[in-house]
Design a protein around this motif. Structure first.
Motif, PDB file in Angstrom:
ATOM      1  N   TYR A  77      58.605  36.933 -91.897  1.00 55.87           N
ATOM      2  CA  TYR A  77      58.627  35.869 -90.902  1.00 55.87           C
ATOM      3  C   TYR A  77      58.730  36.464 -89.502  1.00 55.87           C
ATOM      4  N   ALA A  78      57.914  35.960 -88.589  1.00 56.77           N
ATOM      5  CA  ALA A  78      58.038  36.321 -87.193  1.00 56.77           C
ATOM      6  C   ALA A  78      59.230  35.594 -86.586  1.00 56.77           C
ATOM      7  N   ASP A  79      59.742  36.132 -85.494  1.00 61.31           N
ATOM      8  CA  ASP A  79      60.930  35.554 -84.870  1.00 61.31           C
ATOM      9  C   ASP A  79      60.759  34.075 -84.563  1.00 61.31           C
ATOM     10  N   GLU A  80      59.586  33.689 -84.071  1.00 62.55           N
ATOM     11  CA  GLU A  80      59.368  32.306 -83.679  1.00 62.55           C
ATOM     12  C   GLU A  80      59.146  31.381 -84.876  1.00 62.55           C
ATOM     13  N   GLU A  81      59.057  31.951 -86.080  1.00 64.52           N
ATOM     14  CA  GLU A  81      58.807  31.150 -87.272  1.00 64.52           C
ATOM     15  C   GLU A  81      60.085  30.747 -88.008  1.00 64.52           C
ATOM     16  N   PHE A  82      61.194  31.396 -87.684  1.00 60.42           N
ATOM     17  CA  PHE A  82      62.374  31.207 -88.526  1.00 60.42           C
ATOM     18  C   PHE A  82      63.638  31.472 -87.719  1.00 60.42           C
ATOM     19  N   ASP A  83      64.585  30.543 -87.798  1.00 57.59           N
ATOM     20  CA  ASP A  83      65.894  30.716 -87.166  1.00 57.59           C
ATOM     21  C   ASP A  83      66.940  30.190 -88.140  1.00 57.59           C
ATOM     22  N   GLY A  84      67.363  31.046 -89.055  1.00 60.21           N
ATOM     23  CA  GLY A  84      68.259  30.632 -90.126  1.00 60.21           C
ATOM     24  C   GLY A  84      69.596  30.135 -89.610  1.00 60.21           C
ATOM     25  N   GLU A  85      70.048  28.991 -90.124  1.00 61.34           N
ATOM     26  CA  GLU A  85      71.301  28.371 -89.684  1.00 61.34           C
ATOM     27  C   GLU A  85      72.231  28.089 -90.859  1.00 61.34           C
ATOM     28  N   GLY A  86      71.815  27.246 -91.812  1.00 61.30           N
ATOM     29  CA  GLY A  86      72.668  26.895 -92.948  1.00 61.30           C
ATOM     30  C   GLY A  86      72.300  27.697 -94.177  1.00 61.30           C
ATOM     31  N   LEU A  87      73.294  28.023 -94.999  1.00 61.47           N
ATOM     32  CA  LEU A  87      73.087  28.862 -96.180  1.00 61.47           C
ATOM     33  C   LEU A  87      73.871  28.324 -97.375  1.00 61.47           C
ATOM     34  N   VAL A  88      73.240  28.388 -98.549  1.00 62.13           N
ATOM     35  CA  VAL A  88      73.881  27.949 -99.786  1.00 62.13           C
ATOM     36  C   VAL A  88      73.444  28.882-100.908  1.00 62.13           C
ATOM     37  N   ILE A  89      74.389  29.313-101.726  1.00 64.71           N
ATOM     38  CA  ILE A  89      74.071  30.085-102.935  1.00 64.71           C
ATOM     39  C   ILE A  89      73.820  29.113-104.082  1.00 64.71           C
ATOM     40  N   GLN A  90      72.690  29.294-104.770  1.00 65.87           N
ATOM     41  CA  GLN A  90      72.360  28.488-105.941  1.00 65.87           C
ATOM     42  C   GLN A  90      71.929  29.433-107.061  1.00 65.87           C
ATOM     43  N   GLY A  91      72.890  29.904-107.855  1.00 66.71           N
ATOM     44  CA  GLY A  91      72.565  30.827-108.931  1.00 66.71           C
ATOM     45  C   GLY A  91      71.914  32.097-108.412  1.00 66.71           C
ATOM     46  N   ASP A  92      70.696  32.360-108.878  1.00 70.05           N
ATOM     47  CA  ASP A  92      69.948  33.550-108.462  1.00 70.05           C
ATOM     48  C   ASP A  92      69.120  33.301-107.206  1.00 70.05           C
ATOM     49  N   SER A  93      69.334  32.166-106.573  1.00 74.73           N
ATOM     50  CA  SER A  93      68.582  31.821-105.364  1.00 74.73           C
ATOM     51  C   SER A  93      69.532  31.629-104.188  1.00 74.73           C
ATOM     52  N   VAL A  94      68.967  31.679-102.995  1.00 74.72           N
ATOM     53  CA  VAL A  94      69.704  31.333-101.788  1.00 74.72           C
ATOM     54  C   VAL A  94      68.871  30.317-101.018  1.00 74.72           C
ATOM     55  N   LEU A  95      69.499  29.224-100.631  1.00 74.37           N
ATOM     56  CA  LEU A  95      68.851  28.191 -99.832  1.00 74.37           C
ATOM     57  C   LEU A  95      69.191  28.433 -98.371  1.00 74.37           C
ATOM     58  N   VAL A  96      68.183  28.375 -97.509  1.00 73.05           N
ATOM     59  CA  VAL A  96      68.380  28.646 -96.083  1.00 73.05           C
ATOM     60  C   VAL A  96      67.722  27.539 -95.273  1.00 73.05           C
ATOM     61  N   ALA A  97      68.498  26.927 -94.388  1.00 70.80           N
ATOM     62  CA  ALA A  97      67.964  25.931 -93.457  1.00 70.80           C
ATOM     63  C   ALA A  97      67.636  26.624 -92.136  1.00 70.80           C
ATOM     64  N   SER A  98      66.451  26.386 -91.627  1.00 71.64           N
ATOM     65  CA  SER A  98      66.001  26.979 -90.377  1.00 71.64           C
ATOM     66  C   SER A  98      65.782  25.895 -89.337  1.00 71.64           C
ATOM     67  N   GLU A  99      66.290  26.138 -88.112  1.00 72.97           N
ATOM     68  CA  GLU A  99      66.041  25.200 -87.020  1.00 72.97           C
ATOM     69  C   GLU A  99      64.579  25.206 -86.617  1.00 72.97           C
ATOM     70  N   THR A 100      63.954  26.369 -86.681  1.00 75.91           N
ATOM     71  CA  THR A 100      62.539  26.457 -86.347  1.00 75.91           C
ATOM     72  C   THR A 100      61.729  25.794 -87.450  1.00 75.91           C
ATOM     73  N   ALA A 101      60.750  25.048 -87.090  1.00 79.82           N
ATOM     74  CA  ALA A 101      59.833  24.268 -87.955  1.00 79.82           C
ATOM     75  C   ALA A 101      60.208  22.786 -87.991  1.00 79.82           C
ATOM     76  N   PRO A 102      61.381  22.326 -88.428  1.00 77.25           N
ATOM     77  CA  PRO A 102      62.449  22.981 -89.197  1.00 77.25           C
ATOM     78  C   PRO A 102      62.066  23.089 -90.663  1.00 77.25           C
ATOM     79  N   SER A 103      62.872  23.824 -91.439  1.00 79.78           N
ATOM     80  CA  SER A 103      62.557  23.990 -92.853  1.00 79.78           C
ATOM     81  C   SER A 103      63.827  24.267 -93.640  1.00 79.78           C
ATOM     82  N   ILE A 104      63.745  24.014 -94.950  1.00 75.20           N
ATOM     83  CA  ILE A 104      64.767  24.438 -95.900  1.00 75.20           C
ATOM     84  C   ILE A 104      64.031  25.141 -97.026  1.00 75.20           C
TER      85      ILE A 104
END
Length: 333
Positions: A77-104
């Motif tokens: 991800y380029a800097d302007e594509e992603f700005d991670g803010e919220g994080l959650v562990i889900q088993g073998d995965s990690v969920l990340v909320a990004s202000e940019t886009a925004p996205s989860i």
């Protein structure tokens, strides 16, 4: 303060550089609030930190690994594509909320590859004519202890959602888990906040209840940081054009758990932020997580609540970790 509750006790404030947000369950996160570039440039990296910050009285965190987040095709991800803010562990995965886009996004914890891109409503996306504020979008992310519900909240209200009963009203997204381990957007929920306030973080307790961290900043008076026990109305406001015109029963109900300004300083000093000289605990707090019940010592029966502040890559601010002993249960009381 909740009736009948003991006031929160600050167990330990600690200054720390190079730390960031925390997910549900264990501290985890990238640098100081901006994407961390590798020597190759343009890649997002996620630093995993062990355990639950150690003993609440010590807060001795040390990074043990780095997970490079990648798109599904393996590209960074380029800097302007992603700005991670919220994080959650889900088993073998990690969920990340990004202000940019925004996205989860749901990422594989070993490979860093994107496994799922959760649905985010179009009205949350900035652009010409949009009511979304480009740098004040998805700031928080939390999963219930049973792993069946996921919440993410806007940092501030959409410009189309006017005040209701003197408060700003912002939107929370509620997702339900699917049989295949993914997430489906279920509804939008209304969250009232003081005029000019921001929703910085959420802890999901279950049964439609959250801990919510409200903050604000005034250049003359510094920061305010308040944590609430919040009960969601459960009413879907997805189709509401303006939350300012909705009946008040759609709004979440909030009870103050504590105001950080009222907590003992426990030896904390803050030479970086002169606006907060009377209460050095009042920094730019952005992250929050609830630990398991303490089973021994002076605070037996209470739970540690961890907070982390963001220094915004500024030499005039600092990253601080906190642990507070609070009375919080998860059975609706």
């Amino acid at each position: 303060m909740l009736a009948g509750r003991r006031p929160p006790q600050l167990l330990r404030p600690t200054r720390r550089r190079g730390l960031r947000r925390q997910p549900h369950g264990r501290p985890l996160g990238p640098d100081h609030g901006r994407p961390q570039r590798s020597p190759a440039g343009g890649r997002q990296e996620l630093q995993a930190l062990p355990g639950r910050a150690g003993a609440p009285e010590k807060l001795d965190l040390k990074p043990t690994a780095v997970i490079q987040l990648k798109a599904a095709d393996g590209s960074g991800y380029a800097d302007e594509e992603f700005d991670g803010e919220g994080l959650v562990i889900q088993g073998d995965s990690v969920l990340v909320a990004s202000e940019t886009a925004p996205s989860i996004g749901r990422f594989d914890r070993k490979t860093g590859l994107l496994q799922e891109d959760l649905e985010v409503p179009d009205r949350f996306r900035p652009g010409p004519g949009s009511a979304a504020k480009g740098s004040e979008l998805l700031e928080s992310l939390a999963m219930t202890p049973d792993g069946k519900h996921l919440y993410s909240g806007l940092q501030t209200a959409l410009s189309s959602d006017r005040s209701n009963q003197g408060n700003d009203v912002l939107r929370l997204l509620h997702y339900r888990s699917t049989a295949k381990g993914g997430w489906k957007l279920d509804k939008q929920l209304a969250y009232p906040i003081a005029d000019g306030g921001e929703l910085a973080e959420i802890v999901a307790l279950g049964n439609g209840e959250l801990l919510t961290l409200d903050r604000s900043f005034n250049p003359l008076h510094g920061n305010t940081v308040q944590v609430y026990r919040t009960t969601l109305s459960g009413q879907d406001v997805t189709d509401a054009a303006d939350l300012g015109t909705e009946p008040t029963d759609v709004l979440a109900q909030k009870e103050l758990l504590f105001n950080l300004a009222d907590c003992p300083q426990a030896g904390a000093k803050d030479r970086f932020e002169p606006q907060n000289k009377h209460q050095p605990l009042l920094t730019n707090v952005e992250g929050m997580d609830l630990g398991p019940e303490l089973t021994e010592g002076e605070y037996r029966g209470r739970r540690p609540l961890y907070l982390v502040s963001d220094d915004n890559d500024s030499k005039k601010q600092l990253t601080r970790l906190y642990s507070l002993a609070v009375d919080v249960d998860t059975d609706g009381h």
